[in-house]
Write an enzyme that holds these catalytic residues in place. Sequence first.
Site, PDB file in Angstrom:
ATOM      1  N   GLU A 113      32.741  19.683  55.573  1.00  0.00           N
ATOM      2  CA  GLU A 113      33.637  18.176  55.370  1.00  0.00           C
ATOM      3  C   GLU A 113      33.080  17.293  54.626  1.00  0.00           C
ATOM      4  OE1 GLU A 113      35.090  20.615  58.670  1.00  0.00           O
ATOM      5  OE2 GLU A 113      33.091  19.792  58.486  1.00  0.00           O
ATOM      6  N   HIS A 116      39.995  18.434  69.426  1.00  0.00           N
ATOM      7  CA  HIS A 116      41.294  18.686  68.555  1.00  0.00           C
ATOM      8  C   HIS A 116      42.278  17.638  68.976  1.00  0.00           C
ATOM      9  CE1 HIS A 116      39.506  22.672  68.127  1.00  0.00           C
ATOM     10  NE2 HIS A 116      40.003  22.671  66.988  1.00  0.00           N
TER      11      HIS A 116
END
Length: 377
Positions: free
Chosen positions: A111, A181
């Site tokens: 990321e 999540h």
Amino acid sequence: MALTGSMSFLRSLSYPSRIILARINCVQNASRRSASHFSYVADTVDAADGQATSRINMFQAINNALDTALKTDDTAVIFGEDVAFGGVFRCTLGLQDKYGKDRVFNTPLSEQGIAGFGIGVAAAGSTAIAEIQFADYIFPAFDQIINEAAKFRYRSGNLFNCGSLTIRSPCSAVGHGALYHSQSPEAYFAHTPGLKVVIPRGPRKAKGLLLSCIQDPDPCLFLEPKVLYRAAVEDVPTEDYTLPLGKADVLVEGDAVTLIGWGTQVHVLHEVVKLAKEEMGVKCELIDLVSILPWDRETIFKSVKKTGRVIVAHEAPLTGGFGAELAASIQEECFLHLEAPVQRVTGFDTPFPHIFEPFYLPDKWRCLDAIKKVLKY
């Protein structure tokens, strides 16, 4: 797509392909299950005004926006984990086939690298559209986004800027995403001058706001409530169009209590408006904040001065959530108009739970209790 194929088919796939297939199956099933905690309300604000439309869901609207960006801007590129295959939520489906591997391509699982690469691409003059696969995993990129992208213009004395950089990322509850999540990290980024943070409530807003972000000269973080990808369906203009950033929408007018939310929570609050009218005979005013940074102070303050009571609802934890900024600003600007303290209905100050998700989320009953509380104050 579901993992119901033959074992011979599964064995024929490479290991990375099996992982991608399993991930897609997991999140699609989760999206279907999690839609039960709210009722989706189709958009009535941004009318198509005679434009041709197609009835599509939110992931299709985002795909359409990305297609439009690639078609109208030869410098635009899309990159991230698995985007070449369509991405976990299928938002980039078919784009590499249409525009080639030089414009839509996968990146390593990094990321920080994705954000850093995006900054470089944008600074070099191209339009960079990055995807962070889940907002929960954006934190390794935090330094690049906060210290590099957001400060690019300031540190040069406005001689140059970061260029057109948009970072998309799925966020918020998904059914059983649990602590890795289902997070809503908007407040972390709202503390950063130089960024824009946008969260759509449905397909029509998603396409128009995403195209606005892509065309904006400042770095934009576009957070997409993942439960809305398939639950939200609307008539969306097929052609290129944009919607203003930093402008809230008054979805329901009322005079008793101002309800403020964004993303999925807007639809929860829409149910609360109906419940309050049925059970108590009161008319609540519902506002979708739309942009977290910048946020529409004028619309919020005007509503609060009319109603005198405010409830802010968001999925992120209470402490340090963006509702705290709204509450502080409202009491500074509207103190003499308030009939009760500003109430926040939020997630709790714990990691996002798994089986206890229904208790964690600010549902319509918790929001209705907050309305009763401010009315009785």
